[in-house]
Design a protein around this motif. Structure first.
Motif, PDB file in Angstrom:
ATOM      1  N   ASP B 117       0.829  -1.206   0.000  1.00  0.00           N
ATOM      2  CA  ASP B 117       0.000   0.000   0.000  1.00  0.00           C
ATOM      3  C   ASP B 117       0.867   1.261   0.000  1.00  0.00           C
ATOM      4  O   ASP B 117       0.474   2.296  -0.504  1.00  0.00           O
ATOM      5  CB  ASP B 117      -0.892   0.036   1.252  1.00  0.00           C
ATOM      6  N   ILE B 118       2.030   1.167   0.592  1.00  0.00           N
ATOM      7  CA  ILE B 118       2.904   2.331   0.692  1.00  0.00           C
ATOM      8  C   ILE B 118       3.757   2.488  -0.566  1.00  0.00           C
ATOM      9  O   ILE B 118       3.831   3.560  -1.153  1.00  0.00           O
ATOM     10  CB  ILE B 118       3.801   2.232   1.954  1.00  0.00           C
ATOM     11  N   PHE B 119       4.390   1.393  -1.025  1.00  0.00           N
ATOM     12  CA  PHE B 119       5.261   1.619  -2.189  1.00  0.00           C
ATOM     13  C   PHE B 119       4.505   1.705  -3.499  1.00  0.00           C
ATOM     14  O   PHE B 119       5.050   2.181  -4.495  1.00  0.00           O
ATOM     15  CB  PHE B 119       6.463   0.663  -2.228  1.00  0.00           C
ATOM     16  N   THR B 120       3.244   1.310  -3.499  1.00  0.00           N
ATOM     17  CA  THR B 120       2.445   1.539  -4.703  1.00  0.00           C
ATOM     18  C   THR B 120       2.284   3.035  -4.964  1.00  0.00           C
ATOM     19  O   THR B 120       1.990   3.472  -6.056  1.00  0.00           O
ATOM     20  CB  THR B 120       1.064   0.854  -4.576  1.00  0.00           C
ATOM     21  N   MET B 121       2.524   3.840  -3.912  1.00  0.00           N
ATOM     22  CA  MET B 121       2.443   5.300  -4.081  1.00  0.00           C
ATOM     23  C   MET B 121       3.806   5.916  -4.388  1.00  0.00           C
ATOM     24  O   MET B 121       3.972   7.126  -4.378  1.00  0.00           O
ATOM     25  CB  MET B 121       1.820   5.931  -2.849  1.00  0.00           C
ATOM     26  N   GLY B 122       4.776   5.063  -4.654  1.00  0.00           N
ATOM     27  CA  GLY B 122       6.104   5.569  -5.001  1.00  0.00           C
ATOM     28  C   GLY B 122       6.942   5.917  -3.791  1.00  0.00           C
ATOM     29  O   GLY B 122       8.032   6.462  -3.929  1.00  0.00           O
ATOM     30  N   ALA B 123       6.419   5.616  -2.602  1.00  0.00           N
ATOM     31  CA  ALA B 123       7.142   5.970  -1.376  1.00  0.00           C
ATOM     32  C   ALA B 123       8.032   4.812  -0.932  1.00  0.00           C
ATOM     33  O   ALA B 123       7.635   3.650  -1.022  1.00  0.00           O
ATOM     34  CB  ALA B 123       6.153   6.313  -0.270  1.00  0.00           C
ATOM     35  N   ARG B 124       9.214   5.139  -0.435  1.00  0.00           N
ATOM     36  CA  ARG B 124      10.130   4.137   0.116  1.00  0.00           C
ATOM     37  C   ARG B 124       9.710   3.820   1.552  1.00  0.00           C
ATOM     38  O   ARG B 124       9.741   4.704   2.411  1.00  0.00           O
ATOM     39  CB  ARG B 124      11.542   4.719   0.087  1.00  0.00           C
TER      40      ARG B 124
END
Lengths: 226, 744
Positions: B117-124
């Protein structure tokens, strides 16, 4: 100093080693991708921690077949320093660059903690800025750090002064209560015959800044740069 | 064919759809659904995906505020602006049902899901935390749950190289058979590089990336939307199997892709897998989408479209690539040895069309699936048990004769005791940003390249919520914010995981409504909007419903890492102060439950104005650097907090000598072990005494100078006297000894 950090699929301390070498030690660093074969000349090679290839089958067992490992072996043969940290140590064992094997921790569970190590030899490019008996505080984080080898190998390691670090108390005493994983002879790190390859379970890259609770890991980089 | 015959009334019921819902499907489609479509509706309209029973109530939560970049519900996770061109993306989610049936894989895939859910937004992803609830360790089943869940979290998080930096663990009969596993992940992204999950550009290719699809996790979202029964063991195929190595590759590949200009949209395949990711991306972008399931990489043979669409195999993503830049996408995934297969494209119109080798097998409006599930206002009624639990006659509760023994028993209570056995199995230091080790009031991690640090705390007291859901909800938010504030950080926003029983039962729905109302009020007062989260209903085992447990994940920012305040005593000779008044409150306390065997009374009252003043105090005290430690008082009250201040840091004792200062006319057990809210134990250099007192007075906070740090003993006047080492041993061994002597 020019250093390269090998990146296997599943490596997860590669960025930490890069940070420690560049921002803490002031070295020039690049990554070396596991599919690469030609390693530009460098002074130090780092095999970082993590779970290379998922550590399926056995820790480090698949990584030893990576194309990059030929360059690692060549670099080691040429007498230049290689340090394998945690999973990197496991890979060096599997690749035959260091003797022995890793077993699961005696507790059978993963352990992440701050531990203490006693420097056993200052005679290596990794420890020349340390003195024998000097205690370092470093973190560990592994499920299989229980170093094991045959009695013959152990005798050779002892006789040839190739045990680099042992787990100890804060004041340098040895004992089972200070050994987090059950490793033979409290071994935390060993050297190869040429003394230019070091395998080490604890993470010096996690102990380079006071904000992280210890700066003792810097001593290893400083030795390498001396 | 059996199971996959046409749509019969039995099939409709078997998919958990009501007659009314089926009628709605008929009118949305204008025809009867086929079996594949029925399956698709059932998972998208399950509670887990649609929030059909909770959405109306959730609307009460504040979602607007300063720095909000992505609001709750808009994307896979919320996002907050923290300056320096950076945004925080964070969310907490439950994996309760899978963990009850298969603790190791259930917990592991819970971690995997929240990471995606977090890296699908491009966030590390930079940190993980876990809020866990189990039955008492005396029960073999609870021990199995506990050990399995912890090992599963360690297995997945450690391999991913994302530190698990804290969380909470509680044990209570209320969770026996239905443990709670709530996983929180927080990531950092440069503002311009945030990836969204909104389809656009008719003709853009839709890629399937990551692991191959199998039958695992089939219908997991529906499974999560039912009560656990004796037969739930048979639902084991609905639990997915995780492969963290695959996810690590997927993480690196997706983050590499997010930095290119080839990406239009990205969404993970979590609950309801391919179905959810396709219809949600289309619905968000007001477009249609067409895919062919024959092109989906598979790990099992003979799968029918129904199974491919509903599988919850892990470590998969949907990626929409910009026309002409497909090669960039394909090259990145090839580099990481992952599948990247074009399975369809963005379509005009508004339909989700599913083909199987070119033959249309499902055709449904994407919005009907994603946004038009029926919304319910369930019946609610104040539970009858409250009449009983509300009664607490303090006159009948004897004050203990030996307070030292009472403290020892509390330190031996697993919910209060050291959680070292747990966090020692988690890699909490990887990424070299962990400044506060687990055990602190809040986790604190630095952001390299800035002076800033992020503070995060997870909190919830299920017993408080059981005894008074409104006040309990308020306190969950207040305590989470307090834990963040005492580090010197400013609470910015929160994510929540609302764990409740069956919402069709009026008393459960009442609990839910009351909790949310309490949470809303507190979140509004602290200006900490809700950026997302999830709702987990149906947490009932044959023994009954769990305590209402709204887990709060509070996130704050510390502008200068050097101003951080640790939780524990640092130096001999420092003065100890107590901030906040202590009232005659023992209702709902750990003391009352453990020592007197009563889960009764009203939990402490939380005055939000006082609480907010306390937060402001710390935001000023931190940069002034007048405090050496600050620790929130919670379960076990003053005595336990004092012991924890000694254990956590340098293992220094303390002497408390001015108890009468705080003791108006209250009982000694309330003074020592009561859980009155908005109190903090602080220590500081004697030279800052005047400044500390003045600052407290400025914010209208009562402050009492009660003692001094030093020595090897914990002494509270003539009431409690105990060696630090002895107390520490009890506290550290409480959990290991109940697991059969496995030392920490």
């Amino acid at each position: 100093m020019k250093a390269a950090v090998v990146v296997f699929p599943g490596s997860n301390c590669d960025e930490d080693c890069f940070h420690a070498l560049r921002d803490v030690a002031g070295a020039e660093v690049r990554y070396f991708w596991h599919k690469e074969k030609n390693l530009p000349k460098c002074d130090l090679l780092v095999l970082p921690g993590g779970f290379s290839y998922g550590d399926y089958l056995r820790t480090g067992a698949i990584a030893r077949f990576a194309p990059a490992m030929e360059a690692v072996a060549r670099h080691a043969r040429e007498g230049r320093p290689v340090i394998g940290i945690c999973n990197g140590f496991q890979i060096l064992l599997e690749a035959g660059l260091l003797p022995g094997a890793m077993l699961r921790n005696q507790s059978l569970s993963f352990i992440c903690d701050h531990v203490f190590l006693r420097t056993e030899t200052a005679k290596s490019p990794f420890t020349n800025r340390l003195e024998k008996g000097r205690v370092l505080g470093l973190p560990i984080a592994h499920g299989e750090g229980n170093y094991f080898c045959s009695p013959d190998t152990l005798r050779r390691l002892q006789d040839e002064d190739r045990i680099a670090f042992r787990y100890s108390s804060t004041d340098g005493r040895l004992g089972d209560e200070f050994n987090p994983n059950g490793s033979v002879d409290h071994i935390a790190g060993i050297l190869n015959e040429g003394r230019n390859v070091l395998g080490l379970m604890p993470h010096p890259e996690r102990a380079g800044e006071s904000v992280l609770g210890s700066e003792d890991g810097k001593k290893i980089w400083e030795s390498l740069m001396a | 064919m059996g199971k996959f015959d046409g749509v019969t009334p039995e099939a409709v019921a078997g998919h958990g759809l009501t007659e009314e819902e089926y009628q709605r499907i008929l009118s949305l489609l204008g025809r009867e659904p086929n079996f594949t479509e029925l399956g698709i509706f059932s998972v998208m309209w399950s509670e887990h995906c649609s929030y059909k029973n909770s959405r109306k109530i959730l609307k009460r939560l504040p979602t607007e505020g300063e720095g909000i970049l992505v609001k709750a519900g808009e994307e896979n996770a919320g996002a907050l602006d923290i300056g320096d061109g950076l945004a925080l993306v964070f969310k907490i989610e439950s994996h309760n049902h899978p963990s009850a049936v298969e603790p190791f894989q259930g917990a592991a895939t819970g971690v995997g899901g929240i990471l995606r859910d977090i890296f699908t937004m491009g966030a590390r992803p930079v940190l993980l935390m876990d809020s866990l609830r189990f039955g008492p360790l005396e029960s073999a089943e609870s021990r199995r749950h506990f050990k399995g869940v912890v090992a599963g979290i360690a297995h997945y998080g450690n391999c991913m190289g994302v530190p698990t930096v804290g969380g909470e663990v509680y044990f209570d009969e209320a969770y026996e058979g239905n443990p709670l596993v709530n996983a929180l992940c927080l990531g950092i992204v440069r503002k311009g590089e945030m990836a969204l999950a909104k389809a656009s550009g008719v003709g853009n290719k839709v890629y399937y990336v990551g692991s191959a699809t199998g039958r695992d996790g089939l219908g997991g979202a529906s499974f999560a939307s039912r009560e656990l029964t004796e037969e739930s063991e048979e639902d084991r195929p609905a639990v997915q199997v995780g492969d963290p190595f695959m996810e690590k590759l997927l993480l690196e590949a997706c983050l590499e892709l997010a930095k290119t200009d080839a990406l239009v949209a990205m969404q993970d395949m979590g609950a309801a897998g391919l179905t959810c990711s396709t219809c949600e991306t289309a619905a968000r972008g007001n477009t249609g989408i067409a895919i062919d399931v024959a092109k989906v990489p598979r790990r099992e043979t003979g799968m029918i479209p129904y199974e491919v669409m509903l599988s919850e195999s892990q470590e998969r993503m949907l990626v929409i690539a910009k026309k002409g830049k497909e090669k960039i996408v394909e090259d990145i995934f090839a580099k990481w040895d992952l599948h990247a297969v074009p399975i369809g494209e963005v379509d005009s119109g508004h339909l989700m069309k599913v083909y199987d080798e070119g033959k249309l097998v499902a055709e449904i409006s994407a919005k009907a699936l994603a946004d038009e599930a029926p919304l319910y206002t369930r019946e609610e009624e104040r539970p009858a048990y409250l009449d009983e639990t509300g009664k607490l006659d303090l006159g009948k509760i004897p004050v203990p004769e030996n307070f030292t023994d009472t403290l020892k028993r509390l330190l031996d209570e697993p919910s209060i005791a050291s959680k070292e056995w747990v966090w020692r199995q988690y890699d909490h230091m990887v990424r070299t940003d962990t400044v506060f080790l687990p055990g602190h009031d809040a986790a604190l991690i630095r952001i390299k390249g800035t002076r800033k640090a992020i503070a995060v705390s997870t909190d919830s007291n299920g017993l408080y919520c059981y005894l008074d859901p409104y006040e309990g909800g308020k306190i969950a938010v207040a305590e989470a914010a307090r834990n963040v504030a005492v580090t010197g950080a400013r609470p910015l926003g929160l994510t929540n995981c609302l764990n409740f029983g069956n919402p069709m039962k009026p008393d459960i729905f009442w609990q839910f409504h009351q909790c949310v109302q309490g949470m809303s009020e507190a979140a509004r007062r602290f200006k900490t909007p809700v950026t997302g989260g999830n709702v987990s209903f149906y947490n009932e085992s044959p023994r009954g419903a769990i305590y209402p447990t709204p887990t709060i994940g509070m996130v704050g920012i510390l502008d200068d890492l050097e101003n951080r305040i640790p939780s524990f005593f640092q130096k001999e000779g420092d003065l100890i102060f107590l901030l906040g008044d202590t009232r005659n409150e023992i209702g709902g306390s750990a003391y009352l439950a453990l020592i007197h065997g009563l889960k009764q009374g009203l939990p402490p009252r939380c005055d939000l104005e006082k609480e907010a003043g306390l937060h402001s105090f710390f935001q000023e005290a931190a940069p002034a650097r007048i405090l050496r430690s600050a620790h929130d008082l919670s379960e076990g009250g003053l005595a336990v907090a004092l012991a924890e201040c000694s254990f956590g840091g340098k293992k220094i004792g303390a002497r408390i000598s001015n108890v009468e200062l705080m003791n108006g006319r209250i009982r000694l057990d309330a003074l020592l072990f009561g859980e009155t809210q908005s109190r903090v134990l602080i220590s500081g250099d004697p030279k800052h005494k005047e400044a500390v007192i003045r600052l407290a007075q400025d914010y209208g906070i009562s402050i009492y100078q009660i003692g001094r740090v030093g020595g090897r003993r914990l002494v509270i006047e003539d009431l409690i006297e105990l060696e630090v080492d002895e107390a520490l041993t009890i506290w550290k061994n409480a959990i290991p000894r109940r697991l059969g002597g496995q030392g920490v």
